[in-house]
Scaffold this motif. Structure first.
Motif, PDB file in Angstrom:
ATOM      1  N   GLU A 224       4.146  26.402  39.482  1.00 24.09           N
ATOM      2  CA  GLU A 224       3.060  25.500  39.848  1.00 24.09           C
ATOM      3  C   GLU A 224       3.475  24.697  41.078  1.00 24.09           C
ATOM      4  O   GLU A 224       4.390  23.876  41.021  1.00 24.09           O
ATOM      5  CB  GLU A 224       2.705  24.569  38.692  1.00 24.09           C
ATOM      6  CG  GLU A 224       1.486  23.724  38.971  1.00 24.09           C
ATOM      7  CD  GLU A 224       0.902  23.077  37.730  1.00 24.09           C
ATOM      8  OE1 GLU A 224      -0.182  22.493  37.833  1.00 24.09           O
ATOM      9  OE2 GLU A 224       1.539  23.151  36.655  1.00 24.09           O
TER      10      GLU A 224
ATOM     11  N   ASN B 286       2.654  21.984  43.896  1.00 19.89           N
ATOM     12  CA  ASN B 286       1.878  20.807  44.278  1.00 19.89           C
ATOM     13  C   ASN B 286       2.373  20.296  45.624  1.00 19.89           C
ATOM     14  O   ASN B 286       3.461  20.673  46.074  1.00 19.89           O
ATOM     15  CB  ASN B 286       2.014  19.707  43.222  1.00 19.89           C
ATOM     16  CG  ASN B 286       1.240  20.020  41.956  1.00 19.89           C
ATOM     17  OD1 ASN B 286       0.143  20.563  42.005  1.00 19.89           O
ATOM     18  ND2 ASN B 286       1.817  19.691  40.803  1.00 19.89           N
TER      19      ASN B 286
ATOM     20  N   THR C  15       7.313  21.329  43.012  1.00 21.70           N
ATOM     21  CA  THR C  15       7.136  22.701  42.531  1.00 21.70           C
ATOM     22  C   THR C  15       7.824  22.783  41.179  1.00 21.70           C
ATOM     23  O   THR C  15       8.987  22.399  41.040  1.00 21.70           O
ATOM     24  CB  THR C  15       7.757  23.722  43.494  1.00 21.70           C
ATOM     25  OG1 THR C  15       7.033  23.702  44.733  1.00 21.70           O
ATOM     26  CG2 THR C  15       7.694  25.133  42.915  1.00 21.70           C
TER      27      THR C  15
ATOM     28  N   GLN D 225      -5.316  17.029  45.675  1.00 20.88           N
ATOM     29  CA  GLN D 225      -5.060  18.178  44.800  1.00 20.88           C
ATOM     30  C   GLN D 225      -4.592  17.672  43.443  1.00 20.88           C
ATOM     31  O   GLN D 225      -3.712  16.812  43.362  1.00 20.88           O
ATOM     32  CB  GLN D 225      -3.985  19.094  45.400  1.00 20.88           C
ATOM     33  CG  GLN D 225      -3.649  20.293  44.534  1.00 20.88           C
ATOM     34  CD  GLN D 225      -2.660  21.236  45.190  1.00 20.88           C
ATOM     35  OE1 GLN D 225      -2.801  21.555  46.375  1.00 20.88           O
ATOM     36  NE2 GLN D 225      -1.660  21.683  44.459  1.00 20.88           N
ATOM     37  N   GLY D 226      -5.177  18.167  42.380  1.00 17.93           N
ATOM     38  CA  GLY D 226      -4.753  17.722  41.064  1.00 17.93           C
ATOM     39  C   GLY D 226      -5.666  18.234  39.966  1.00 17.93           C
ATOM     40  O   GLY D 226      -6.538  19.073  40.194  1.00 17.93           O
ATOM     41  N   TYR D 227      -5.468  17.689  38.775  1.00 16.79           N
ATOM     42  CA  TYR D 227      -6.239  18.110  37.607  1.00 16.79           C
ATOM     43  C   TYR D 227      -7.419  17.177  37.371  1.00 16.79           C
ATOM     44  O   TYR D 227      -7.314  15.954  37.539  1.00 16.79           O
ATOM     45  CB  TYR D 227      -5.352  18.120  36.362  1.00 16.79           C
ATOM     46  CG  TYR D 227      -4.473  19.346  36.268  1.00 16.79           C
ATOM     47  CD1 TYR D 227      -4.901  20.481  35.593  1.00 16.79           C
ATOM     48  CD2 TYR D 227      -3.211  19.361  36.863  1.00 16.79           C
ATOM     49  CE1 TYR D 227      -4.102  21.608  35.507  1.00 16.79           C
ATOM     50  CE2 TYR D 227      -2.406  20.479  36.791  1.00 16.79           C
ATOM     51  CZ  TYR D 227      -2.847  21.607  36.111  1.00 16.79           C
ATOM     52  OH  TYR D 227      -2.056  22.717  36.042  1.00 16.79           O
TER      53      TYR D 227
ATOM     54  N   GLN E 153      -3.511  13.280  40.693  1.00 18.36           N
ATOM     55  CA  GLN E 153      -2.868  14.024  41.777  1.00 18.36           C
ATOM     56  C   GLN E 153      -1.398  14.301  41.477  1.00 18.36           C
ATOM     57  O   GLN E 153      -0.688  13.450  40.954  1.00 18.36           O
ATOM     58  CB  GLN E 153      -2.977  13.233  43.083  1.00 18.36           C
ATOM     59  CG  GLN E 153      -4.399  13.050  43.569  1.00 18.36           C
ATOM     60  CD  GLN E 153      -4.490  12.146  44.774  1.00 18.36           C
ATOM     61  OE1 GLN E 153      -5.161  11.125  44.764  1.00 18.36           O
ATOM     62  NE2 GLN E 153      -3.790  12.514  45.838  1.00 18.36           N
ATOM     63  N   GLY E 154      -0.956  15.497  41.855  1.00 17.50           N
ATOM     64  CA  GLY E 154       0.444  15.860  41.703  1.00 17.50           C
ATOM     65  C   GLY E 154       0.856  16.195  40.286  1.00 17.50           C
ATOM     66  O   GLY E 154       2.036  16.403  40.015  1.00 17.50           O
TER      67      GLY E 154
ATOM     68  N   THR F  83       1.459  18.311  36.863  1.00 18.37           N
ATOM     69  CA  THR F  83       1.644  19.680  36.401  1.00 18.37           C
ATOM     70  C   THR F  83       0.778  19.873  35.165  1.00 18.37           C
ATOM     71  O   THR F  83       0.186  18.929  34.640  1.00 18.37           O
ATOM     72  CB  THR F  83       3.116  19.961  36.044  1.00 18.37           C
ATOM     73  OG1 THR F  83       3.466  19.184  34.874  1.00 18.37           O
ATOM     74  CG2 THR F  83       4.043  19.589  37.188  1.00 18.37           C
TER      75      THR F  83
ATOM     76  N   LYS G 146      -7.776  22.696  37.745  1.00 17.85           N
ATOM     77  CA  LYS G 146      -7.045  22.187  38.900  1.00 17.85           C
ATOM     78  C   LYS G 146      -7.880  22.435  40.150  1.00 17.85           C
ATOM     79  O   LYS G 146      -8.433  23.531  40.336  1.00 17.85           O
ATOM     80  CB  LYS G 146      -5.681  22.863  39.018  1.00 17.85           C
ATOM     81  CG  LYS G 146      -4.728  22.183  39.997  1.00 17.85           C
ATOM     82  CD  LYS G 146      -3.327  22.752  39.882  1.00 17.85           C
ATOM     83  CE  LYS G 146      -2.348  21.938  40.725  1.00 17.85           C
ATOM     84  NZ  LYS G 146      -0.967  22.460  40.629  1.00 17.85           N
TER      85      LYS G 146
ATOM     86  N   ILE H 186      -8.640  21.436  44.578  1.00 20.02           N
ATOM     87  CA  ILE H 186      -8.234  20.862  45.858  1.00 20.02           C
ATOM     88  C   ILE H 186      -9.513  20.479  46.595  1.00 20.02           C
ATOM     89  O   ILE H 186     -10.460  21.268  46.659  1.00 20.02           O
ATOM     90  CB  ILE H 186      -7.367  21.827  46.685  1.00 20.02           C
ATOM     91  CG1 ILE H 186      -6.921  21.137  47.987  1.00 20.02           C
ATOM     92  CG2 ILE H 186      -8.070  23.150  46.960  1.00 20.02           C
ATOM     93  CD1 ILE H 186      -5.840  21.884  48.733  1.00 20.02           C
TER      94      ILE H 186
END
Length: 379
Positions: free
Chosen positions: A134, A136, A140, A294-296, A309-310, A312, A351, A353
């Motif tokens: 994964e 980010n 990583t 970027q994130g969930y 953001q960021g 996992t 997830k 972006i």
């Protein structure tokens, strides 16, 4: 360990504990041949007291042998049977051993904490179906998924953390050429180029974009730049490219000198870093690059999405369970409410972006209007 404490443990300052590394061959090797296949390929010289045949060593964020983790991940994706031994040092300097064994179908994950004087002192085994890489913007992470046990059927194997914005200072100076006659310096914002056609060119207002500096920092972390390097500095040919790189990080300085003829793993990594910096110095730099998030997706309502953001996939599972009572200030992650999106297309746990139309305002969580957004599929 509490969920919050676990998340904060990712952000331990990168330091070297060289005193932890001494040779001892008292433990059995991870496979029947007495040698780890990935170690054999990479000629590992990683020494850990009480542990034999170490492929990857994580010393509080300074990671040796990372290329073997990458290779093992590639083997799993290619359904090639392979073994890997990963060691993490605890804060007290005790080794935690994780052995991975992939038979072409399943991954056996064995965690050994018997050398941890402050832990449970146990050996546990879990069988997992996949290995996810994964990636980010600031980390990583390699995570085993589809596991019989573990938190939500997952086990974190290794995380590489490279958030440049967490540093008080990060600048670099690169000299290169046959006689290192060219210079790129982000600390003094100077650019010096020598050529037979144009002679000497000097710029005193040169700027490297923030996203480029972030990429350089990430590459240095992947090259384990905090460790001692033994580079080749002279070549048989007189016209070989020579490099000198000086890195300013917080209150410290790291210096590296090598030649393009150095074909060692470290030499190749640093030459790639040097050439990336040179290439970027010749490109027009965006002083105001587009802002991306970027994130969930943690929550959606009223045509808005709350993004972590960021994170996992493991972080997402921890945080979603606490979302109703969460104090965003207690987390090191950034959270953003995205406006102007069609929330019907996105769901919590996905997830994404997103490109921001203007800028993010406020903090914990911030708010921003979305220009465009898409889902990210994990590999």
């Amino acid at each position: 360990m509490s969920k919050t404490t676990h998340i904060f443990s990712y952000l331990v300052i990168i330091v070297l504990l060289a005193a932890c590394n001494t040779q001892d061959n008292s433990n059995p090797s991870p496979n029947a041949s007495g040698e780890s296949p990935l170690t054999a390929e990479g000629d590992s010289d990683i020494n850990v007291k009480g542990v034999k045949n170490v492929d990857v060593l994580n010393t509080h964020g300074s990671i040796e042998g990372l290329e073997r983790m990458v290779r093992f991940y590639g083997n799993v994706k290619g359904e090639v049977p392979s073994d890997l031994r990963v060691v993490h040092y605890t804060i007290e300097g005790d080794p935690i051993v994780t052995d991975l064994s992939y038979n072409g179908e399943m991954i056996e994950v064995k965690n050994d904490t018997t050398r941890d004087n402050f832990g449970s002192g146990s050996i546990t085994t879990n069988n997992c179906g996949k290995l996810i890489e994964e990636v980010n913007p600031t980390n990583t992470t390699y995570i085993a998924t589809d596991c019989i046990g573990g938190f939500h059927g997952m086990e974190q194997i290794l995380q590489v953390y490279y958030n440049m914005s967490e540093q008080d200072l990060f600048e670099f100076e690169l000299k290169y050429g046959v006689n290192q006659e060219n210079e790129i310096n982000t600390k003094t914002n100077t650019l010096k180029k020598e050529s037979s056609e144009n002679g000497s060119q000097l710029s005193s207002d040169f700027r490297i974009a923030v996203d480029v500096k972030q990429e350089v920092y990430k590459s240095l972390v992947f090259a384990n730049y905090l460790a001692e390097k033994d580079f080749i500095t002279t070549c048989d040919t007189e016209d070989a490219m020579n490099y000198y790189l000086k890195v300013y990080i917080n209150g410290g300085v790291r210096e590296f000198q090598w030649s393009a003829c150095d074909q060692s793993m470290d030499g190749l990594k640093f030459t790639e870093i040097g050439e990336y910096i040179i290439d970027q110095s010749e490109q027009e730099q965006q002083t105001q690059p587009e802002v991306t998030v970027q994130g969930y997706v943690l929550e959606k309502k009223d045509n808005e999405l709350l993004i972590g953001q960021g994170l996992t996939m493991l972080d997402y599972e921890w945080i979603k369970d606490e979302l109703q009572d969460i104090n965003f200030n207690h987390y090191s992650f950034d959270f953003t409410v995205l406006e102007g999106v069609q929330t019907a297309e996105f769901n919590p746990g996905e997830k994404i972006i997103a490109t921001i139309a203007d800028k993010i305002s406020g903090k914990k969580p911030g708010r921003a209007k979305v220009k465009e957004m898409k889902k990210i599929e994990l590999q």
